[in-house]
Enzyme design. Structure first.
Site, PDB file in Angstrom:
ATOM      1  N   GLY A 248       0.826  -1.214   0.000  1.00  0.00           N
ATOM      2  CA  GLY A 248       0.000   0.000   0.000  1.00  0.00           C
ATOM      3  C   GLY A 248       0.854   1.255   0.000  1.00  0.00           C
TER       4      GLY A 248
ATOM      5  N   GLY B 222      -1.255   7.597   0.941  1.00  0.00           N
ATOM      6  CA  GLY B 222      -1.519   7.724   2.372  1.00  0.00           C
ATOM      7  C   GLY B 222      -0.390   7.283   3.296  1.00  0.00           C
TER       8      GLY B 222
ATOM      9  NE  ARG C 242      -5.343  -2.420  -5.734  1.00  0.00           N
ATOM     10  CZ  ARG C 242      -6.566  -2.166  -5.301  1.00  0.00           C
ATOM     11  NH1 ARG C 242      -7.552  -2.984  -5.606  1.00  0.00           N
ATOM     12  NH2 ARG C 242      -6.816  -1.098  -4.579  1.00  0.00           N
TER      13      ARG C 242
ATOM     14  CE1 TYR D  88     -10.822  -0.834   7.163  1.00  0.00           C
ATOM     15  CE2 TYR D  88     -11.590   0.211   9.182  1.00  0.00           C
ATOM     16  CZ  TYR D  88     -10.593  -0.008   8.248  1.00  0.00           C
ATOM     17  OH  TYR D  88      -9.360   0.588   8.403  1.00  0.00           O
TER      18      TYR D  88
ATOM     19  N   PRO E  38      -4.397   3.117  14.260  1.00  0.00           N
ATOM     20  CG  PRO E  38      -3.481   3.751  12.215  1.00  0.00           C
ATOM     21  CD  PRO E  38      -4.014   2.561  12.946  1.00  0.00           C
TER      22      PRO E  38
ATOM     23  CB  VAL F  29      -4.994   8.606   9.091  1.00  0.00           C
ATOM     24  CG1 VAL F  29      -3.719   9.236   8.529  1.00  0.00           C
ATOM     25  CG2 VAL F  29      -4.701   7.790  10.343  1.00  0.00           C
TER      26      VAL F  29
ATOM     27  CB  THR G  12      -5.203   8.553   3.662  1.00  0.00           C
ATOM     28  OG1 THR G  12      -6.309   7.695   4.020  1.00  0.00           O
ATOM     29  CG2 THR G  12      -4.250   8.628   4.837  1.00  0.00           C
TER      30      THR G  12
ATOM     31  CG  PHE H  84      -9.639   4.909   4.933  1.00  0.00           C
ATOM     32  CD1 PHE H  84      -9.226   3.588   4.978  1.00  0.00           C
ATOM     33  CD2 PHE H  84     -10.782   5.264   5.641  1.00  0.00           C
ATOM     34  CE1 PHE H  84      -9.939   2.639   5.707  1.00  0.00           C
ATOM     35  CE2 PHE H  84     -11.497   4.323   6.376  1.00  0.00           C
ATOM     36  CZ  PHE H  84     -11.069   3.012   6.399  1.00  0.00           C
TER      37      PHE H  84
HETATM   38  P1  NDP Z   1      -5.163   4.907   1.260  1.00  0.00           P
HETATM   39  O1  NDP Z   1      -6.413   4.601   0.507  1.00  0.00           O
HETATM   40  O2  NDP Z   1      -4.575   6.287   1.085  1.00  0.00           O
HETATM   41  O3  NDP Z   1      -4.043   3.827   0.946  1.00  0.00           O
HETATM   42  C1  NDP Z   1      -4.354   2.455   0.859  1.00  0.00           C
HETATM   43  C2  NDP Z   1      -3.215   1.733   0.163  1.00  0.00           C
HETATM   44  O4  NDP Z   1      -3.530   0.341   0.100  1.00  0.00           O
HETATM   45  C3  NDP Z   1      -3.005   2.214  -1.256  1.00  0.00           C
HETATM   46  O5  NDP Z   1      -1.626   2.344  -1.484  1.00  0.00           O
HETATM   47  C4  NDP Z   1      -3.583   1.100  -2.108  1.00  0.00           C
HETATM   48  O6  NDP Z   1      -2.859   1.001  -3.330  1.00  0.00           O
HETATM   49  C5  NDP Z   1      -3.304  -0.115  -1.229  1.00  0.00           C
HETATM   50  N1  NDP Z   1      -4.176  -1.239  -1.551  1.00  0.00           N
HETATM   51  C6  NDP Z   1      -5.515  -1.307  -1.410  1.00  0.00           C
HETATM   52  N2  NDP Z   1      -5.972  -2.483  -1.850  1.00  0.00           N
HETATM   53  C7  NDP Z   1      -4.892  -3.181  -2.296  1.00  0.00           C
HETATM   54  C8  NDP Z   1      -4.713  -4.449  -2.893  1.00  0.00           C
HETATM   55  N3  NDP Z   1      -5.747  -5.276  -3.108  1.00  0.00           N
HETATM   56  N4  NDP Z   1      -3.453  -4.849  -3.211  1.00  0.00           N
HETATM   57  C9  NDP Z   1      -2.418  -4.037  -2.983  1.00  0.00           C
HETATM   58  N5  NDP Z   1      -2.513  -2.806  -2.436  1.00  0.00           N
HETATM   59  C10 NDP Z   1      -3.747  -2.400  -2.106  1.00  0.00           C
HETATM   60  O7  NDP Z   1      -5.519   4.664   2.784  1.00  0.00           O
HETATM   61  P2  NDP Z   1      -4.627   4.695   4.117  1.00  0.00           P
HETATM   62  O8  NDP Z   1      -3.249   5.133   3.846  1.00  0.00           O
HETATM   63  O9  NDP Z   1      -5.425   5.432   5.115  1.00  0.00           O
HETATM   64  O10 NDP Z   1      -4.688   3.151   4.508  1.00  0.00           O
HETATM   65  C11 NDP Z   1      -3.558   2.392   4.838  1.00  0.00           C
HETATM   66  C12 NDP Z   1      -3.943   1.392   5.923  1.00  0.00           C
HETATM   67  O11 NDP Z   1      -4.286   2.105   7.106  1.00  0.00           O
HETATM   68  C13 NDP Z   1      -5.145   0.524   5.593  1.00  0.00           C
HETATM   69  O12 NDP Z   1      -4.889  -0.792   6.039  1.00  0.00           O
HETATM   70  C14 NDP Z   1      -6.274   1.141   6.424  1.00  0.00           C
HETATM   71  O13 NDP Z   1      -7.268   0.206   6.736  1.00  0.00           O
HETATM   72  C15 NDP Z   1      -5.493   1.577   7.630  1.00  0.00           C
HETATM   73  N6  NDP Z   1      -6.101   2.603   8.467  1.00  0.00           N
HETATM   74  C16 NDP Z   1      -6.478   3.799   7.938  1.00  0.00           C
HETATM   75  C17 NDP Z   1      -7.041   4.774   8.743  1.00  0.00           C
HETATM   76  C18 NDP Z   1      -7.535   6.086   8.210  1.00  0.00           C
HETATM   77  O14 NDP Z   1      -8.297   6.771   8.919  1.00  0.00           O
HETATM   78  N7  NDP Z   1      -7.138   6.509   7.016  1.00  0.00           N
HETATM   79  C19 NDP Z   1      -7.203   4.537  10.182  1.00  0.00           C
HETATM   80  C20 NDP Z   1      -6.786   3.246  10.627  1.00  0.00           C
HETATM   81  C21 NDP Z   1      -6.232   2.336   9.796  1.00  0.00           C
HETATM   82  P3  NDP Z   1      -3.446   0.668  -4.775  1.00  0.00           P
HETATM   83  O15 NDP Z   1      -4.840   1.213  -4.854  1.00  0.00           O
HETATM   84  O16 NDP Z   1      -2.483   1.347  -5.694  1.00  0.00           O
HETATM   85  O17 NDP Z   1      -3.375  -0.820  -4.860  1.00  0.00           O
HETATM   86  C1  8X3 Z   2      -9.995   3.550   9.570  1.00  0.00           C
HETATM   87  C2  8X3 Z   2     -10.612   4.590  10.419  1.00  0.00           C
HETATM   88  O1  8X3 Z   2     -12.764   5.470  11.379  1.00  0.00           O
HETATM   89  O2  8X3 Z   2     -12.971   3.783   9.686  1.00  0.00           O
HETATM   90  O3  8X3 Z   2      -9.592   2.416  10.215  1.00  0.00           O
HETATM   91  O4  8X3 Z   2     -12.228   3.194  11.877  1.00  0.00           O
HETATM   92  S1  8X3 Z   2     -12.222   4.217  10.855  1.00  0.00           S
END
Ligand code: NDP
Ligand code: 8X3
Length: 260
Positions: free
Chosen positions: A14, A18, A39, A158, A188, A191, A193, A195
């Protein structure tokens, strides 16, 4: 704090956005060699070019979908020799899809969340950790979530995937007892991003509303905590780090006093 990560190889899943991209920037700044996986290859390439220019970071791109067990296994097996010796695996790839009640949830959304957040993380762990055991060195950092602690309306699938990440992190540490390999689960809160944009399938207004009137965490805040965990002395295992914005107290308790 200052860290020396030179000669350490870190695989970040990933990395195209983010938290993963912020980890790449911070680890690159401290001299790590980076395997960047996601990806979207063009995003990885742009990140690699930027890292090369800013810090002369050595990078290797690993474009793949973590949902594909065969691709994960073959890609890790096929890494060139110096890159194969992964010191740190950051299992960060993940996503949420939709916010529907369980009774009317979209099956495809469930498949994607479970296949990515749980099975993808497992496939990557299964492919990388045997090498760590062989070399008697390594650290696995999983990105969990506050969602493992607080179930919220429409978020149950989720939340279940992130509860699984918590259990899998604990289980991996148990299974690796007797080795020097460390396991960390980062949890976390909000955040800002891509997301929410991914969750709401490109509805940017709805996505922005998630962070309305509050100061969310930044991807760098989470990258900081990962740097902290991986830079502790070898005898210290940071098992969990639960990091939330000051404006958040639980999954749903958010102070939005600053209306914009
Ligand atoms: P983003 O959407 O900005 O980044 C997600 C990343 O995951 C991208 O780089 C995406 O790349 C990659 N990804 C998604 N699906 C796949 C797949 N099938 N194969 C390979 N790569 C994949 O979100 P975040 O940076 O916020 O998320 C990162 C992690 O943090 C996640 O696990 C999320 O659940 C977790 N998280 C996020 C929070 C938030 O509030 N944002 C809070 C708590 C946890 P690509 O599309 O290019 O494949
Ligand atoms: C991502 C943040 O608010 O969906 O894990 O739990 S939240």
């Amino acid at each position: 704090m200052s860290f020396d990560l030179s000669n350490r190889t870190v695989l970040i899943t990933g990395a195209s956005s983010g938290i993963g991209a912020a980890c790449a920037q911070q680890l690159g700044a401290y001299g790590a060699r980076l395997i960047l996986s996601a990806r979207r290859k063009e995003k990885l390439q742009a990140l690699a070019d930027d890292l090369e220019q800013s810090y002369e970071t050595q990078t290797l791109l690993l474009p793949l979908d973590v949902q594909n067990a065969e691709d994960v296994s073959v890609s890790i097996e096929g890494l060139p020799k110096p890159w194969k010796e992964i010191d740190v695996l950051i299992n960060n790839a993940g996503l949420s899809r939709g916010l529907d009640p369980q009774q009317s949830g979209v099956l495809q959304d469930w498949e994607e969340m479970i296949d990515t957040n749980v099975k993808g993380l497992l496939y990557m762990t299964r492919a990388v950790v045997p090498g760590m055991v062989e070399r008697q060195a390594g650290h696995v950092v999983n990105i969990g979530s506050i969602a493992a602690r607080y179930t919220y309306p429409g978020g149950s699938v989720y939340c279940a995937t992130k509860s699984a990440v918590k259990v899998l992190s604990e289980g991996l540490k148990i299974d690796l007892l007797g080795t020097p390999i460390r396991v960390t689960n980062i949890e976390p809160g909000l955040v800002e991003t891509e997301f929410s944009n991914v969750r709401f399938k490109g509805d940017t207004d709805r996505a922005k509303n998630v962070y309305r009137g509050m100061k969310a965490l930044t991807p760098d805040d989470i990258a900081d905590s990962i740097l902290f965990a991986i830079s502790r002395p070898a005898h210290v295992n940071i098992s969990e780090l639960y990091i939330i914005p000051t404006d958040q107290s639980s999954g749903t308790l958010i102070d939005r006093r600053v209306e914009s």
